[in-house]
Enzyme design. Structure first.
Site: not given
Length: 489
Positions: A254-255, A284, A258
């Site tokens: 997930h990170e 996101e 980003h």
């Protein structure tokens, strides 16, 4: 130098100072000694005072009036500078400084209260944060809706009412899918013990597999995973649990979504307003598509299954199909960051409604825990068992990020649109992911979304990339198709 050149030189210095402030925040959540919190609060306040003075400097208005950009990029730079300036001049300098000081201290208070399961220790400082942020919202709104003014920081040109309408459209299909899935037998959960150093070695491999450039980044541990920085220094954090390596692996993926966005932006935009993600919703969209549509796909989980067997040996899951079901298991749980795709947005809707009520003054901070627990019981059908699984689980409110939460679900909506287009553009996607090769997907996302940074407005960049007006239907169709297959609906 022209007025445009002078403005951009000034802006690059401001952006550089903002990166320094971000690095202080990264340090605070990773390696800063706990006892340094009071001093760090003063340091953050001091640098915010400098930043606010620059962002509201009268010369910026003069340069904006005189600047004559030569192309689309220059016009977009001025658009973003003007938007930031118009907001900055509405907020008194002493208020901006007080918010920086208070939220820096509040982050440490929240972390300790969470560890101690002590809501009462956190509420007084949260009361201060809410009061200060409401003052800021009132200054920005100038008689308009306070929450709308806060959302503008994270998702420009979007209102609370528009978000509420999207959520109202999503909720019936999500609730129906959740109910149907929970009636079916639940796949096996992951059990056993997973060495945390081994988790970190494998999570580093996952970060690289998804295109994270370690020459310009690093992976550390924090209480709450996050990504920090832009351009040439983009850092991520994750967390480990001896009994739940998925927490580590999927937080990392997930990170990385980003971080890949920030690392993928055109280097010509470095330290300018276009040199960062255009909105948190678009941000996101990248983290959620990396984590879910790619990272939790049948193809990629087959590769991850082999990686985990190599790292941990036999861990009790029979084969890649069973592993895919375990990764995507829909189950009761309290934690937003650990929620499955079916239920995740319901967690966001809860937070959106509560923080909107806080900013409107319809909900008092002293009532927050009870309101959270009541709403959770109503939405999920079981009671919160402890504060760290309830209103103390997220860092966002302690650091003043009101208006941020709905962008997670907007990101899911955008990701649904992008994934629909990606599948058409990269027909061999599943074959690539089965080999642990994400480059077909990540290269497409870099070309169509990431490289543009802040050049286009949020909904515009999603529409340009996906070819459709952003809306929740592609996401909901994807979820229904995926989980109907998994659960035999």
């Amino acid at each position: 130098m022209t007025a445009f050149d002078e403005l951009m030189a000034f802006q690059r210095e401001t952006s550089a100072l903002g990166q320094i402030a971000g690095r202080l925040g990264w340090d605070q959540e990773t390696v800063m000694p706990r006892g340094a919190s009071p001093q760090r609060a003063e340091e953050m306040a001091a640098i915010e005072a400098v930043l606010h003075a620059r962002r509201s400097d009268p010369r910026v208005a003069e340069w904006l009036d005189q600047a004559a950009p030569q192309d689309e990029v220059g016009k977009a730079q001025l658009r973003e500078i003007r938007r930031a300036y118009d907001r900055a001049v509405k907020v008194p300098a002493d208020l901006a400084t007080a918010i920086a000081r208070t939220t820096s201290a509040a982050q440490g208070t929240w972390a300790q209260a969470r560890a101690d399961e002590d809501v009462s220790a956190f509420l007084p400082v949260l009361e201060e944060v809410v009061s200060l942020k409401r003052q800021e919202g009132e200054a920005l709104a100038q008689g308009g809706d306070v929450y709308d003014a806060m959302v503008e920081d994270y998702e420009p040109c979007t209102t609370g009412a528009q978000i509420a309408a999207i959520f109202d459209e999503m909720r019936p299909r999500l609730v129906a899918l959740r109910a149907a899935v929970l009636e079916r037998p639940e796949p096996a959960a992951l059990t056993g013990s997973f060495d945390e150093l081994t988790q970190m070695r494998l999570t580093q491999k996952l970060a690289v597999a998804f295109g994270y450039g370690l020459n310009n980044g690093r992976v550390d541990k924090a209480v709450h995973p996050f990504s920090s920085g832009s351009g040439l220094d983009v850092r991520i954090t994750t967390r480990t649990s001896e009994t739940d390596p998925f927490n580590c692996f999927y937080s990392t993926i997930h990170e990385v979504g980003h971080a890949a966005y920030e690392q993928g932006i055109d280097r010509d935009y470095l330290l300018t307003p276009l040199g960062r993600g255009v909105s948190m919703g678009v941000h996101e969209s990248q983290s959620r598509i990396y984590e879910n549509q790619l990272g939790r796909s049948r193809a990629f989980t087959g590769w991850l299954f082999d990686q985990m067997k190599d790292a941990f040996g036999d861990f009790g899951i029979a084969d890649a199909d069973a592993f895919y079901a375990t990764v995507n298991r829909v189950h009761n749980g309290y934690i937003r960051t650990e929620a499955d795709e079916v239920q995740y947005n319901l967690h966001i809707m809860l937070r959106f409604d509560l923080e909107r009520a806080l900013m409107a003054g319809d909900l008092q901070v002293s009532e927050l825990e009870a309101a959270w627990n009541d709403r959770f019981k109503a939405d999920f059908g079981y009671a919160v068992d402890k504060p760290s699984n309830g209103c103390l689980q997220d860092v966002h409110w302690s650091v003043g990020l009101f208006g941020y939460f709905p962008t997670y679900s907007l990101g899911n909506v955008y990701a649904g649109c992008l994934y629909q287009a990606l599948r058409g553009a990269v027909p061999e996607l599943d074959e690539q992911l089965a080999e642990g090769d994400t480059t077909g997907a990540t290269a497409w996302l870099r070309e169509h979304v990431q490289q543009h940074g802040g050049l286009y407005a949020p909904r515009e960049i999603i529409q340009r990339a996906s070819g459709v007006e952003p809306g929740p239907e592609p996401l909901l169709d994807y979820l229904e198709q995926k989980f109907s297959g998994l659960y035999g609906l």
